[in-house]
Design a protein around this motif. Structure first.
Motif, PDB file in Angstrom:
ATOM      1  N   ILE A  93     -16.560  30.681 -41.199  1.00  0.00           N
ATOM      2  CA  ILE A  93     -16.091  30.272 -39.696  1.00  0.00           C
ATOM      3  C   ILE A  93     -16.454  28.278 -40.169  1.00  0.00           C
ATOM      4  CG2 ILE A  93     -18.094  29.466 -38.543  1.00  0.00           C
ATOM      5  CD1 ILE A  93     -19.289  32.841 -38.472  1.00  0.00           C
ATOM      6  N   SER A  94     -16.847  28.394 -41.075  1.00  0.00           N
ATOM      7  CA  SER A  94     -16.829  26.916 -41.414  1.00  0.00           C
ATOM      8  C   SER A  94     -15.207  26.123 -41.869  1.00  0.00           C
ATOM      9  CB  SER A  94     -17.583  26.846 -42.470  1.00  0.00           C
ATOM     10  OG  SER A  94     -17.771  25.470 -43.258  1.00  0.00           O
ATOM     11  N   GLU A  95     -14.503  27.615 -42.335  1.00  0.00           N
ATOM     12  CA  GLU A  95     -13.453  26.697 -42.861  1.00  0.00           C
ATOM     13  C   GLU A  95     -12.786  26.289 -41.663  1.00  0.00           C
ATOM     14  OE1 GLU A  95     -10.196  27.497 -46.280  1.00  0.00           O
ATOM     15  OE2 GLU A  95     -11.723  27.298 -46.727  1.00  0.00           O
ATOM     16  N   ASP A 150     -11.572  43.645 -38.086  1.00  0.00           N
ATOM     17  CA  ASP A 150     -12.807  43.658 -38.247  1.00  0.00           C
ATOM     18  C   ASP A 150     -13.580  42.823 -38.970  1.00  0.00           C
ATOM     19  OD1 ASP A 150     -15.698  45.623 -39.160  1.00  0.00           O
ATOM     20  OD2 ASP A 150     -15.012  46.026 -37.654  1.00  0.00           O
ATOM     21  N   ALA A 151     -14.618  42.182 -38.727  1.00  0.00           N
ATOM     22  CA  ALA A 151     -15.271  41.710 -38.989  1.00  0.00           C
ATOM     23  C   ALA A 151     -14.959  41.627 -41.041  1.00  0.00           C
ATOM     24  CB  ALA A 151     -16.826  40.986 -39.545  1.00  0.00           C
ATOM     25  N   LYS A 152     -15.903  43.623 -41.200  1.00  0.00           N
ATOM     26  CA  LYS A 152     -15.698  43.062 -42.363  1.00  0.00           C
ATOM     27  C   LYS A 152     -14.139  43.391 -43.436  1.00  0.00           C
ATOM     28  CE  LYS A 152     -19.345  47.065 -40.525  1.00  0.00           C
ATOM     29  NZ  LYS A 152     -19.321  46.294 -39.397  1.00  0.00           N
ATOM     30  N   GLY A 153     -13.745  43.895 -42.523  1.00  0.00           N
ATOM     31  CA  GLY A 153     -11.897  43.484 -43.410  1.00  0.00           C
ATOM     32  C   GLY A 153     -12.374  41.770 -43.961  1.00  0.00           C
ATOM     33  N   VAL A 154     -12.472  41.165 -43.360  1.00  0.00           N
ATOM     34  CA  VAL A 154     -12.314  39.522 -42.886  1.00  0.00           C
ATOM     35  C   VAL A 154     -13.014  39.301 -44.149  1.00  0.00           C
ATOM     36  CG1 VAL A 154     -12.584  37.582 -42.632  1.00  0.00           C
ATOM     37  CG2 VAL A 154     -11.839  39.067 -40.989  1.00  0.00           C
ATOM     38  N   SER A 155     -14.189  39.840 -44.442  1.00  0.00           N
ATOM     39  CA  SER A 155     -14.827  39.266 -45.675  1.00  0.00           C
ATOM     40  C   SER A 155     -15.320  39.470 -46.765  1.00  0.00           C
ATOM     41  CB  SER A 155     -16.426  40.462 -44.787  1.00  0.00           C
ATOM     42  OG  SER A 155     -16.669  41.136 -45.486  1.00  0.00           O
ATOM     43  N   ARG A 156     -14.247  41.363 -46.705  1.00  0.00           N
ATOM     44  CA  ARG A 156     -13.954  41.744 -47.779  1.00  0.00           C
ATOM     45  C   ARG A 156     -12.657  40.798 -48.765  1.00  0.00           C
ATOM     46  NH1 ARG A 156     -14.545  47.750 -45.996  1.00  0.00           N
ATOM     47  NH2 ARG A 156     -17.246  47.919 -46.450  1.00  0.00           N
ATOM     48  N   ILE A 157     -11.624  40.500 -47.879  1.00  0.00           N
ATOM     49  CA  ILE A 157     -10.263  40.318 -48.623  1.00  0.00           C
ATOM     50  C   ILE A 157     -10.591  37.966 -47.901  1.00  0.00           C
ATOM     51  CG2 ILE A 157      -9.029  42.015 -47.642  1.00  0.00           C
ATOM     52  CD1 ILE A 157      -7.556  40.191 -44.808  1.00  0.00           C
ATOM     53  N   TYR A 158     -11.197  37.590 -47.123  1.00  0.00           N
ATOM     54  CA  TYR A 158     -11.350  36.265 -47.437  1.00  0.00           C
ATOM     55  C   TYR A 158     -12.386  35.770 -48.407  1.00  0.00           C
ATOM     56  CZ  TYR A 158     -12.500  31.251 -45.492  1.00  0.00           C
ATOM     57  OH  TYR A 158     -12.750  30.353 -45.973  1.00  0.00           O
ATOM     58  N   HIS A 159     -11.426  34.454 -48.665  1.00  0.00           N
ATOM     59  CA  HIS A 159     -12.321  34.293 -50.326  1.00  0.00           C
ATOM     60  C   HIS A 159     -12.152  32.209 -49.590  1.00  0.00           C
ATOM     61  CE1 HIS A 159     -13.137  37.465 -52.345  1.00  0.00           C
ATOM     62  NE2 HIS A 159     -11.700  38.215 -52.293  1.00  0.00           N
ATOM     63  N   SER A 160     -13.428  31.525 -49.443  1.00  0.00           N
ATOM     64  CA  SER A 160     -13.257  30.601 -48.902  1.00  0.00           C
ATOM     65  C   SER A 160     -12.072  29.830 -50.524  1.00  0.00           C
ATOM     66  CB  SER A 160     -14.550  28.957 -49.809  1.00  0.00           C
ATOM     67  OG  SER A 160     -14.203  28.407 -49.710  1.00  0.00           O
ATOM     68  N   GLN A 161     -11.040  28.690 -49.610  1.00  0.00           N
ATOM     69  CA  GLN A 161      -9.905  27.886 -50.834  1.00  0.00           C
ATOM     70  C   GLN A 161     -10.854  27.062 -51.293  1.00  0.00           C
ATOM     71  OE1 GLN A 161      -7.137  26.737 -47.817  1.00  0.00           O
ATOM     72  NE2 GLN A 161      -7.190  28.646 -47.068  1.00  0.00           N
ATOM     73  N   ILE A 162     -12.247  27.000 -51.756  1.00  0.00           N
ATOM     74  CA  ILE A 162     -12.768  25.626 -52.175  1.00  0.00           C
ATOM     75  C   ILE A 162     -13.567  26.425 -53.708  1.00  0.00           C
ATOM     76  CG2 ILE A 162     -14.100  23.589 -52.196  1.00  0.00           C
ATOM     77  CD1 ILE A 162     -13.252  23.178 -49.450  1.00  0.00           C
ATOM     78  N   LYS A 163     -12.795  26.052 -54.729  1.00  0.00           N
ATOM     79  CA  LYS A 163     -13.737  27.589 -55.681  1.00  0.00           C
ATOM     80  C   LYS A 163     -13.916  25.561 -56.166  1.00  0.00           C
ATOM     81  CE  LYS A 163     -10.650  30.452 -55.353  1.00  0.00           C
ATOM     82  NZ  LYS A 163     -10.988  31.089 -54.622  1.00  0.00           N
TER      83      LYS A 163
END
Length: 392
Positions: free
Chosen positions: A202-204, A331-344
């Motif tokens: 949501i932030s990004e 589905d949100a569960k899928g997004v949370s599993r495959i999405y990671h913030s691009q800022i390390k």
């Protein structure tokens, strides 16, 4: 949904407290306080309602009807038993009128007793063994429910084919959706944990935030302001309705919209959206018809068991709506599993180090910086000389 950690206790044979009575479980949970007795009228108690009851931490739950009717293996009663909340089942319709808000009762096995010890209502105390037997019997009839679900699906398709296939009847709204990602929040399965997992997303990406009835309050509780609220307007608070979001009232196919009456009382206006399905279906169809790039669903129904657990014939519309929006829906569960913030983390460390190096270099180029640098170097030489003398 991950429930808050509760102190597990061995279920007592006798508990007591003040009574809260309501035929609509979701209304009752809004005023239910820890230790009170919830008196509900909820056949086939579903998972979402049971989780809401557990969050309220009642002393016990009394159901006027059967918590497992046998239509299908519903999920709610097991959630109450897992939380060690006593469940008195099938006490009869009369309990809804015989018991009043604020009455004090005591639960003793399958009976409700008043302060004088008289039996007010009597049912069956739910146990893990009894529940296991009921759920096993319900699984036998599951095929009939799937067949009925298929029939309802075809009925909905015939009634709403213009809306479903061509978007006929979708209202005009002022919120710009074209080309944006849309986060659709329903106060359903796992919505709290899903929203928490999506904070980086949501932030990004800053998707448009669409709350479906109580889902608008879920966004507000998570610290977000909804851009658009759609639904019957019976489950959202006055506070969120006045938050400035555009309001779309889900109406009956004949145009009746009881939710508009509430908005009028609050001095608000809304757009009418007549549709046969559920409010979450209307939200998906609206976003898709207005050109959303991606739909991310929080708390919506995704599996056949969840459709049946909702206990509505209209849930067949959700199945077809998901076919309509197709690959846009995630589905949100899928997004949370495959999405990671691009800022390390190492990106941030490198950025800070670069900024400090640039600052030090800039300071050394000035007279003051040069003087400070010479002083620091002199102090370093003093320390090194002192260490040398110390060890020699």
């Amino acid at each position: 949904m991950r429930l808050p950690t509760l102190r597990r206790r061995s279920a007592p044979t006798e508990v007591g407290g003040l009574v809260r009575v309501d035929r609509r479980t979701k209304n009752l949970t809004k005023r239910l306080r820890p230790g009170e007795i919830a008196v509900i009228h909820h056949s086939d108690l579903d998972r979402v309602s049971a989780e809401a009851l557990v969050l309220a931490q009642p002393g016990g739950v009394v159901n006027a009807v059967q918590s497992v009717s046998g239509r299908y293996p519903n999920l709610g009663p097991q959630i109450l038993l897992d939380a060690d909340i006593p469940l008195i089942d099938d006490v009869g319709e009369a309990a809804m009128t015989r018991l009043h808000e604020g009455d004090r009762v005591r639960l003793e096995e399958g009976r409700l007793l008043d302060p004088q010890g008289r039996v007010v209502a009597e049912g069956v105390r739910m146990t893990p063994e009894r529940l296991a037997g009921q759920l096993a019997a319900a699984r036998v009839g599951l095929a009939d429910q799937i067949e009925a679900f298929a029939d309802n699906t075809m009925t909905y398709l015939r009634a709403e084919k213009e809306l479903l296939l061509e978007g006929v009847g979708v209202p005009e709204i002022r919120t710009q959706i074209e080309g944006r990602q849309v986060l659709i929040v329903v106060r359903g399965y796992d919505y709290r944990s899903d929203l928490d997992a999506l904070r980086s997303y949501i932030s990004e990406y800053k998707p448009l935030l669409m709350g479906v009835d109580g889902g608008a309050d879920a966004l507000l509780e998570a610290g977000y302001k909804p851009d658009l609220i759609i639904g019957d307007m019976d489950s959202c608070s006055d506070r969120v309705l006045r938050s400035g979001a555009e309001l779309v009232v889900h109406a009956y196919p004949d145009g009746r919209a009881p939710g508009l009456e509430r908005l009028t009382r609050l001095g608000l206006t809304g757009v009418r959206f007549p549709a046969l399905g559920t409010s979450e279906d209307a939200a998906m169809l609206l976003a898709d018809s207005k050109g959303a790039q991606l739909l991310v669903a929080v708390g919506t129904h995704a599996s056949l068991v969840e459709f049946l657990d909702k206990g509505r014939a209209g849930m067949a519309s959700t199945f077809l709506t998901r076919l309509r929006v197709g690959p846009k829906l995630v589905d949100a569960k899928g997004v949370s599993r495959i999405y990671h913030s691009q800022i390390k983390t190492w990106h941030l460390i490198l950025l800070i180090a670069s900024a400090l190096l640039a600052l030090i270099t800039a300071m050394l180029m000035t007279d003051l910086g040069s003087a400070v640098g010479s002083l620091v170097l002199a102090r370093i030489r003093d320390v090194l000389y002192w260490l040398k003398e110390l060890f020699t």
